[in-house]
Write a protein that holds these residues in place. Structure first.
Motif: not given
Lengths: 252, 252
Positions: A198-210
């Motif tokens: 979960k946290v990996m995918s959160l980080m992924h989408s976070h940075l992706d959206s940034v």
DNA sequence: GACCCACAAGGTGCATGCAATTGAGGCGCA
DNA sequence: TGCGCCTCAATTGCATGCACCTTGTGGGTC
């Protein structure tokens, strides 16, 4: 995870380190925009050292990709291409996924407190300048990396995060960071819960959206006088470390 | 993938660059073992430059993590801890997964030929010294990274690969690289086939096995005279760049 | 014999000086 | 007016010099 020795900065002397930190900060706060000139003389004068030292500092920053050195020409703040910016974000995503993977479920209470405090600071700074918001957001990620106790990972994450900051100056519209702050909170929550995937995918989408919010269109260049710009950075005030500990946002 | 401008090495002058390349190579070929002293004087003397330049080169290498700078002390080749070595491999795995992900199904014929030629060279060098085998194996990975045309990715992969090399000197038993060569061939095949998931997992297990074969036990240090060791590296011979750019890539 | 201190030598930290290169403004010329 | 050349100031490239730190070593003391 067993505790490991803290990272030692690979800084030669420390006058060099002081200059590097100051310039890095000036760059990520966009006081020094991409393309800004960095003559050795002026730098030396501003920081009270000789050209030798200023030159050395520029060398370090060039190695980090924040500064461009051209033979016999004045050094300038790096101007990454759009593609380089995209590449930097791609790399950053992988590195930070690694960070949270290592951290998931392994944070101490005090670390969690520190992270929360930092995000609170981000919240408080939301009304302030974009520059400060961006810096704090970046420092959140570096703070995370620091908690892995892996000096190499810290170095790479910091470097690539700074580079990404640099690209924000170039390609980003005025920052709107509220959602980012919520995403930071979500990441902390998932870390505490220990849900690695979960946290990996959160980080992924976070940075992706940034990244996708950031990399939209070129912004106009700006120019001021180098000596003026650097004035507030010249005396290394409060934050000896890049990431200063929570609580107080304001610089003295 | 659209062609992009070729990477420009962030080297200040180029005397510095020459020294850096020479030292890097000496280090990865294990002619300079971890802990070896690198006095500025001797370096300058050997390369026919002043201490200033030698010093600058050491600064760059320190930024890459290959050299350790201690204030007022002689610089030494870095001696990463076992944990740092493990961390370096972890990072390397993520970065190189990214490399092959970007490359899968996108290689030109000439690039494939170049890769195959390189692996053939590895094969031929199998009976030679371990040092050369290790260098060639490392350069295979850097060659791959180069093909992404992402300067940042190239830099990070190179750096971390060199660091991993360094740890081989410390913790590895005599190199047995045949299987590694086969794994290189398998990676090329999967890249050509364009199977993204497959090639990423191949790269992952390849590096993982290299790491676990490597990180087993400490090896004895060794020492010789610095000036002798560096003699063959002093004049920048055949391979000016560590890995030369593939024909097709070069821009403008 | 072991410990401690003082001194000398090797090495780095940093500033400064001089040569070389570059970029820009001014001048002449078409 | 517009273009090209030339000269000069600005800036970097690099070596060298001096001060200081660190370490190894030898003699003196207990």
């Amino acid at each position: 995870m067993a505790p490991r020795p803290a990272s030692k900065t690979a800084v030669p002397s420390d006058k060099v380190g002081v200059i590097c930190r100051a310039l890095r900060r000036a760059i990520i706060e966009q006081a020094l925009a991409p393309g800004a000139k960095l003559p050795e003389d002026s730098l030396g004068e501003r920081f009270g050292v000789s050209r030798t030292i200023a030159r050395h500092a520029l060398g370090q920053l060039a190695a980090e990709g924040l500064v461009e050195l051209r033979r016999n020409r004045i050094a300038v703040v790096a101007t990454p291409s759009w593609q380089e910016a995209r590449d930097a974000f791609d790399i950053r995503i992988e590195l930070e996924r690694l960070v949270v993977r290592q951290l998931a479920g392994k944070l101490t209470k005090s670390q969690v407190a520190e992270l929360n405090a930092h995000v609170d600071a981000e919240d408080r700074a939301r009304d302030g300048s974009d520059a400060v918001s961006i810096r704090l957001a970046t420092e959140f990620h570096i703070l995370l990396a620091n908690m892995t106790n892996s000096p190499i990972l810290v170095r790479y994450v910091s470097e690539v995060a700074y580079r990404c900051c640099l690209t924000l100056s170039l390609y980003s519209r005025p920052h709107s960071s509220e959602c980012a702050i919520n995403e930071h909170r979500a990441i902390i929550a998932a870390l505490v819960k220990g849900d690695e995937a979960k946290v990996m995918s959160l980080m992924h989408s976070h940075l992706d959206s940034v990244a996708s919010r950031a990399l939209v269109a070129p912004a106009p260049p700006r120019g001021r006088d180098l000596l003026d710009i650097l004035a507030p950075y010249a005396e290394e005030g409060e934050s000896e470390r890049v990431v200063k500990m929570p609580k107080v946002v304001r610089a003295r």
